[in-house]
Design a protein around this motif. Structure first.
Motif, PDB file in Angstrom:
ATOM      1  N   MET A   1       0.470  -1.343  -0.267  1.00  0.00           N
ATOM      2  CA  MET A   1       0.171   0.054   0.143  1.00  0.00           C
ATOM      3  C   MET A   1       0.915   1.711   0.073  1.00  0.00           C
ATOM      4  O   MET A   1       0.953   2.436  -0.891  1.00  0.00           O
ATOM      5  N   ALA A   2       2.228   1.174   1.111  1.00  0.00           N
ATOM      6  CA  ALA A   2       3.020   2.199   0.762  1.00  0.00           C
ATOM      7  C   ALA A   2       3.159   2.736  -0.484  1.00  0.00           C
ATOM      8  O   ALA A   2       3.953   3.948  -1.246  1.00  0.00           O
ATOM      9  N   SER A   3       2.939   2.190  -1.759  1.00  0.00           N
ATOM     10  CA  SER A   3       3.704   2.706  -2.908  1.00  0.00           C
ATOM     11  C   SER A   3       2.803   2.794  -3.344  1.00  0.00           C
ATOM     12  O   SER A   3       2.264   3.749  -5.125  1.00  0.00           O
ATOM     13  N   ILE A   4       1.505   3.018  -3.145  1.00  0.00           N
ATOM     14  CA  ILE A   4       0.468   3.348  -4.088  1.00  0.00           C
ATOM     15  C   ILE A   4       0.158   4.901  -3.753  1.00  0.00           C
ATOM     16  O   ILE A   4       0.141   5.278  -2.165  1.00  0.00           O
ATOM     17  N   SER A   5       0.003   5.534  -4.883  1.00  0.00           N
ATOM     18  CA  SER A   5      -0.343   8.002  -4.185  1.00  0.00           C
ATOM     19  C   SER A   5      -0.732   7.978  -4.822  1.00  0.00           C
ATOM     20  O   SER A   5      -1.277   9.295  -4.264  1.00  0.00           O
ATOM     21  N   ILE A   6      -2.289   7.411  -5.564  1.00  0.00           N
ATOM     22  CA  ILE A   6      -3.360   8.308  -5.696  1.00  0.00           C
ATOM     23  C   ILE A   6      -4.513   8.043  -4.123  1.00  0.00           C
ATOM     24  O   ILE A   6      -4.101   6.913  -3.183  1.00  0.00           O
ATOM     25  N   VAL A   8      -7.141   6.165  -1.536  1.00  0.00           N
ATOM     26  CA  VAL A   8      -7.462   5.319  -1.486  1.00  0.00           C
ATOM     27  C   VAL A   8      -8.482   5.209  -0.481  1.00  0.00           C
ATOM     28  O   VAL A   8      -8.556   6.362   0.826  1.00  0.00           O
ATOM     29  N   LEU A   9      -9.994   5.290  -0.875  1.00  0.00           N
ATOM     30  CA  LEU A   9     -11.265   4.881   0.014  1.00  0.00           C
ATOM     31  C   LEU A   9     -11.289   3.396  -0.033  1.00  0.00           C
ATOM     32  O   LEU A   9     -11.982   2.832  -0.281  1.00  0.00           O
ATOM     33  N   VAL A  10     -11.258   3.741   1.794  1.00  0.00           N
ATOM     34  CA  VAL A  10     -11.961   2.275   1.596  1.00  0.00           C
ATOM     35  C   VAL A  10     -13.069   1.965   2.364  1.00  0.00           C
ATOM     36  O   VAL A  10     -13.226   3.178   3.681  1.00  0.00           O
ATOM     37  N   VAL A  21     -13.876  -6.024  11.270  1.00  0.00           N
ATOM     38  CA  VAL A  21     -13.161  -4.363  10.724  1.00  0.00           C
ATOM     39  C   VAL A  21     -12.073  -5.061  11.675  1.00  0.00           C
ATOM     40  O   VAL A  21     -10.933  -4.336  12.168  1.00  0.00           O
ATOM     41  N   ASP A  22     -12.159  -5.695  13.092  1.00  0.00           N
ATOM     42  CA  ASP A  22     -11.463  -6.096  14.292  1.00  0.00           C
ATOM     43  C   ASP A  22     -10.773  -7.838  14.805  1.00  0.00           C
ATOM     44  O   ASP A  22     -10.171  -7.698  14.969  1.00  0.00           O
ATOM     45  N   GLY A  23     -10.821  -7.701  12.643  1.00  0.00           N
ATOM     46  CA  GLY A  23      -9.570  -9.188  12.596  1.00  0.00           C
ATOM     47  C   GLY A  23      -8.292  -8.646  11.864  1.00  0.00           C
ATOM     48  O   GLY A  23      -8.070  -7.431  11.910  1.00  0.00           O
ATOM     49  N   PRO A  24      -7.608  -9.569  11.908  1.00  0.00           N
ATOM     50  CA  PRO A  24      -5.837  -9.205  11.544  1.00  0.00           C
ATOM     51  C   PRO A  24      -6.374  -8.228  10.708  1.00  0.00           C
ATOM     52  O   PRO A  24      -5.245  -7.241  10.188  1.00  0.00           O
ATOM     53  N   VAL A  25      -6.589  -8.758   9.292  1.00  0.00           N
ATOM     54  CA  VAL A  25      -6.877  -7.460   8.509  1.00  0.00           C
ATOM     55  C   VAL A  25      -7.823  -6.443   8.312  1.00  0.00           C
ATOM     56  O   VAL A  25      -6.855  -6.062   7.848  1.00  0.00           O
ATOM     57  N   GLY A  26      -9.212  -6.615   8.558  1.00  0.00           N
ATOM     58  CA  GLY A  26      -9.568  -4.911   9.353  1.00  0.00           C
ATOM     59  C   GLY A  26      -8.637  -4.088  10.143  1.00  0.00           C
ATOM     60  O   GLY A  26      -8.773  -3.691   9.974  1.00  0.00           O
ATOM     61  N   LYS A  27      -7.526  -4.631  11.881  1.00  0.00           N
ATOM     62  CA  LYS A  27      -7.123  -3.934  11.573  1.00  0.00           C
ATOM     63  C   LYS A  27      -5.535  -3.377  11.249  1.00  0.00           C
ATOM     64  O   LYS A  27      -5.674  -2.230  10.808  1.00  0.00           O
ATOM     65  N   TYR A  28      -5.735  -3.798   9.607  1.00  0.00           N
ATOM     66  CA  TYR A  28      -4.556  -3.533   8.667  1.00  0.00           C
ATOM     67  C   TYR A  28      -4.566  -2.502   8.223  1.00  0.00           C
ATOM     68  O   TYR A  28      -4.164  -1.407   8.246  1.00  0.00           O
ATOM     69  N   PHE A  29      -6.012  -3.088   7.522  1.00  0.00           N
ATOM     70  CA  PHE A  29      -6.934  -1.257   7.302  1.00  0.00           C
ATOM     71  C   PHE A  29      -7.156  -0.736   7.507  1.00  0.00           C
ATOM     72  O   PHE A  29      -7.038   0.145   7.192  1.00  0.00           O
ATOM     73  N   SER A  30      -7.358  -0.244   9.106  1.00  0.00           N
ATOM     74  CA  SER A  30      -7.896   0.027   9.941  1.00  0.00           C
ATOM     75  C   SER A  30      -6.381   1.325  10.333  1.00  0.00           C
ATOM     76  O   SER A  30      -6.435   2.300  10.919  1.00  0.00           O
ATOM     77  N   SER A  31      -5.265   1.328  10.314  1.00  0.00           N
ATOM     78  CA  SER A  31      -3.565   1.719  10.472  1.00  0.00           C
ATOM     79  C   SER A  31      -3.597   1.962   9.157  1.00  0.00           C
ATOM     80  O   SER A  31      -2.789   3.208   9.779  1.00  0.00           O
ATOM     81  N   LEU A  32      -4.448   2.030   8.327  1.00  0.00           N
ATOM     82  CA  LEU A  32      -3.402   2.595   7.081  1.00  0.00           C
ATOM     83  C   LEU A  32      -3.331   4.637   6.949  1.00  0.00           C
ATOM     84  O   LEU A  32      -2.843   5.164   6.582  1.00  0.00           O
ATOM     85  N   GLN A  35      -0.776   6.149   9.117  1.00  0.00           N
ATOM     86  CA  GLN A  35       0.190   6.102   8.546  1.00  0.00           C
ATOM     87  C   GLN A  35       0.689   6.645   7.076  1.00  0.00           C
ATOM     88  O   GLN A  35       1.320   6.940   6.370  1.00  0.00           O
ATOM     89  N   LEU A  36      -0.629   6.626   5.662  1.00  0.00           N
ATOM     90  CA  LEU A  36      -0.249   6.822   4.747  1.00  0.00           C
ATOM     91  C   LEU A  36      -1.916   8.157   4.437  1.00  0.00           C
ATOM     92  O   LEU A  36      -3.203   7.917   4.772  1.00  0.00           O
ATOM     93  N   SER A  37      -0.939   9.291   4.230  1.00  0.00           N
ATOM     94  CA  SER A  37      -1.958  10.386   4.112  1.00  0.00           C
ATOM     95  C   SER A  37      -2.966  10.157   3.285  1.00  0.00           C
ATOM     96  O   SER A  37      -4.097  11.343   3.090  1.00  0.00           O
ATOM     97  N   ASN A  38      -2.828   9.319   2.022  1.00  0.00           N
ATOM     98  CA  ASN A  38      -3.892   9.145   0.823  1.00  0.00           C
ATOM     99  C   ASN A  38      -4.527   8.347   1.184  1.00  0.00           C
ATOM    100  O   ASN A  38      -5.599   7.909   0.222  1.00  0.00           O
ATOM    101  N   VAL A  39      -5.032   8.046   2.011  1.00  0.00           N
ATOM    102  CA  VAL A  39      -5.107   6.376   2.816  1.00  0.00           C
ATOM    103  C   VAL A  39      -6.644   7.180   3.506  1.00  0.00           C
ATOM    104  O   VAL A  39      -6.659   7.770   4.970  1.00  0.00           O
TER     105      VAL A  39
END
Length: 65
Positions: A1-6, A8-10, A21-32, A35-39
């Protein structure tokens, strides 16, 4: 995800039974957003696996702006 500069709306349904959303994948996307201003993550209430089917008005409301 860090290489995506456009922008991103999740959109995530809070009733998604397979990948909550409280599972491993959900936690990953919740943290983005911290970490990333475009997400941006929006959790849709009372929406499951197919947000566009479960809450089309909610999805449209978030996509149009």
């Amino acid at each position: 995800m860090a290489s995506i500069s456009i922008p991103v709306l999740v959109l995530w349904g809070d009733e998604y039974p397979f990948t909550p959303v409280d599972g491993p994948v959900g936690k990953y996307f919740s943290s983005l957003p911290s970490q990333l201003s475009n997400v941006k993550l929006i959790v849709l209430e009372e929406v499951g696996h197919c947000p566009r089917d479960d809450g089309p008005d909610l999805v449209q409301e978030k996509l149009l702006p």
